[in-house]
Design an enzyme around this catalytic site. Sequence first.
Site, PDB file in Angstrom:
ATOM      1  N   SER A 109       0.832  -1.206   0.000  1.00 20.26           N
ATOM      2  CA  SER A 109       0.000   0.000   0.000  1.00 20.26           C
ATOM      3  C   SER A 109       0.869   1.260   0.000  1.00 20.26           C
ATOM      4  CB  SER A 109      -0.891   0.043   1.237  1.00 20.26           C
ATOM      5  OG  SER A 109      -1.240  -1.245   1.650  1.00 20.26           O
ATOM      6  N   ASP A 120       3.116  -9.338  11.273  1.00 15.37           N
ATOM      7  CA  ASP A 120       2.404  -9.662  10.034  1.00 15.37           C
ATOM      8  C   ASP A 120       3.102 -10.817   9.318  1.00 15.37           C
ATOM      9  OD1 ASP A 120       0.351  -9.465   8.170  1.00 15.37           O
ATOM     10  OD2 ASP A 120       1.246  -7.793   7.076  1.00 15.37           O
ATOM     11  N   THR A 122      -2.941  -9.214   8.496  1.00 21.22           N
ATOM     12  CA  THR A 122      -3.724  -9.854   7.455  1.00 21.22           C
ATOM     13  C   THR A 122      -4.720 -10.824   8.090  1.00 21.22           C
ATOM     14  OG1 THR A 122      -1.784  -9.644   6.078  1.00 21.22           O
ATOM     15  CG2 THR A 122      -3.485 -11.193   5.325  1.00 21.22           C
ATOM     16  N   GLU A 148       3.590 -14.614   2.247  1.00 22.70           N
ATOM     17  CA  GLU A 148       3.996 -13.494   1.400  1.00 22.70           C
ATOM     18  C   GLU A 148       5.269 -12.822   1.897  1.00 22.70           C
ATOM     19  OE1 GLU A 148       0.266 -11.352   1.268  1.00 22.70           O
ATOM     20  OE2 GLU A 148       1.225  -9.869  -0.050  1.00 22.70           O
ATOM     21  N   ASN A 149       5.459 -12.856   3.200  1.00 20.14           N
ATOM     22  CA  ASN A 149       6.609 -12.193   3.821  1.00 20.14           C
ATOM     23  C   ASN A 149       7.758 -13.144   4.110  1.00 20.14           C
ATOM     24  OD1 ASN A 149       5.339  -9.732   3.706  1.00 20.14           O
ATOM     25  ND2 ASN A 149       4.494  -9.860   5.779  1.00 20.14           N
ATOM     26  N   LYS A 198       3.424 -14.094   7.385  1.00 24.05           N
ATOM     27  CA  LYS A 198       2.588 -14.837   6.440  1.00 24.05           C
ATOM     28  C   LYS A 198       3.471 -15.250   5.266  1.00 24.05           C
ATOM     29  CE  LYS A 198       1.079 -10.369   4.604  1.00 24.05           C
ATOM     30  NZ  LYS A 198      -0.042  -9.508   4.236  1.00 24.05           N
ATOM     31  N   ASP A 215       9.653  -7.522   5.164  1.00 24.84           N
ATOM     32  CA  ASP A 215       8.565  -6.588   5.444  1.00 24.84           C
ATOM     33  C   ASP A 215       8.304  -6.370   6.927  1.00 24.84           C
ATOM     34  OD1 ASP A 215       6.593  -4.787   5.208  1.00 24.84           O
ATOM     35  OD2 ASP A 215       5.250  -6.010   3.997  1.00 24.84           O
ATOM     36  N   LYS A 221      13.453  -1.090  -1.522  1.00 24.26           N
ATOM     37  CA  LYS A 221      12.086  -0.725  -1.162  1.00 24.26           C
ATOM     38  C   LYS A 221      11.960   0.789  -1.256  1.00 24.26           C
ATOM     39  CE  LYS A 221       8.604  -1.804   2.285  1.00 24.26           C
ATOM     40  NZ  LYS A 221       8.260  -2.859   3.241  1.00 24.26           N
ATOM     41  N   GLU A 237       8.697 -15.190  -3.226  1.00 22.91           N
ATOM     42  CA  GLU A 237       7.857 -15.409  -2.047  1.00 22.91           C
ATOM     43  C   GLU A 237       7.423 -16.866  -1.883  1.00 22.91           C
ATOM     44  OE1 GLU A 237       4.489 -12.853  -2.560  1.00 22.91           O
ATOM     45  OE2 GLU A 237       5.704 -11.024  -2.553  1.00 22.91           O
ATOM     46  N   ALA A 295      16.305 -11.566  -2.501  1.00 26.52           N
ATOM     47  CA  ALA A 295      16.016 -12.996  -2.339  1.00 26.52           C
ATOM     48  C   ALA A 295      15.566 -13.528  -3.700  1.00 26.52           C
ATOM     49  CB  ALA A 295      14.951 -13.202  -1.281  1.00 26.52           C
ATOM     50  N   SER A 343       4.462   1.175  -0.529  1.00 26.31           N
ATOM     51  CA  SER A 343       5.808   0.977  -1.062  1.00 26.31           C
ATOM     52  C   SER A 343       5.799   0.080  -2.288  1.00 26.31           C
ATOM     53  CB  SER A 343       6.688   0.337   0.010  1.00 26.31           C
ATOM     54  OG  SER A 343       6.178  -0.938   0.333  1.00 26.31           O
TER      55      SER A 343
HETATM   56  N1  ADE Z   1      10.012  -8.937  -2.819  1.00 25.63           N
HETATM   57  C1  ADE Z   1       9.901  -8.142  -1.761  1.00 25.63           C
HETATM   58  N2  ADE Z   1      11.069  -8.005  -1.156  1.00 25.63           N
HETATM   59  C2  ADE Z   1      11.961  -8.731  -1.843  1.00 25.63           C
HETATM   60  C3  ADE Z   1      13.341  -9.017  -1.692  1.00 25.63           C
HETATM   61  N3  ADE Z   1      14.044  -8.488  -0.690  1.00 25.63           N
HETATM   62  N4  ADE Z   1      13.930  -9.839  -2.574  1.00 25.63           N
HETATM   63  C4  ADE Z   1      13.202 -10.369  -3.563  1.00 25.63           C
HETATM   64  N5  ADE Z   1      11.909 -10.152  -3.760  1.00 25.63           N
HETATM   65  C5  ADE Z   1      11.290  -9.340  -2.902  1.00 25.63           C
END
Ligand code: ADE
Length: 314
Positions: free
Chosen positions: A44, A159, A197, A163-164, A161, A177, A63, A120, A116, A46
């Site tokens: 939302s 948070d 979430t 996704e993180n 999950k 995150d 980010k 995810e 990374a 970033s």
């Molecule tokens: N998506 C969100 N953060 C990330 C990261 N640090 N590396 C790869 N994909 C991402």
Amino acid sequence: SLENKRPSDAQILAQARARSKSRGRLSMTTTDDFKFGTTLGEGSYSTVQKATHVITGQPYAIKILEKSHLIRNNKMHTAIAERNALAALGAGHPGIVRLHSTFQDEWRLYFVLDFARNGEMKTILNKIGSLSLPCARYYAAQLVDTIDYMHSKGVIHRDLKPENLLLDDSYRTKICDFGTGKVLETGVDRAQTWVGTAQYIAPELLEAKETSKSSDFWALGCIIYQFIAGRFAFQGLSDFLTWQKIKKLEYTFPEGFDNEAKDLIQKLLVREPTERLGVGSPGSENDIDALKGHSFFKPISWDKLWVDPPPPLE
Ligand code: ADE
């Protein structure tokens, strides 16, 4: 009230600018130091973009937060909280996306983070449904070890999950995150409520007005359930109905669900926050060692957790 103690957005920006200035122009990072690539994620407040450091060739995830957007929505404190949480965590653990540096220009704040490569965990789950038991165990163990470290530094995530949870080159997991993270003041094990979430929110966050380390252990229970079952532990037709189920602890295990995993999840998805496995203070029978020592984790060698290769993802 807390609102009044929080510095204004203008004060925060002025302080950040003063800090940047005092470091001197020569050492300052700018967007020119990077070649920006694809968008890796969007939140939302970033977006995360892949970026390559021009001189070293090193890939990063940057980010980017729009200042005007943060100010308009009174969210500058969340950016500061994320920076503080990441700074408190430092470079001390392989399970956390590390913050390498921060910089800003007139319009935006930039967080230079570990890249990374394998994205995810949520994407993996969407693709393959659920994880094999060895995989679920391995990723649950990495998560436990990382939460232990995070909490030892006084940081709660709030948070957690799939996704993180990101996957690096070697398919080890890294938590990212910390935008909803909280650095606890020393000695104080409480923090203001924040609603995360729907599917992973602990019941006390829906009722009482505070969160603590134990909320991360609730989310851990939800995540391990999802790894193995391939669906959410709590899912209603709306967020409201999901929250009703959470409050009533209304969930069931699918047929054939591993018994050790079931026992572990039942000890994490406990209404009373202080009674969740892993939450007790060090030395108590309910501390992090009790969690790491649970029979579900019997095949895990904790001292080689970040060295041994992961089981194949399936
Ligand atoms: N998506 C969100 N953060 C990330 C990261 N640090 N590396 C790869 N994909 C991402």
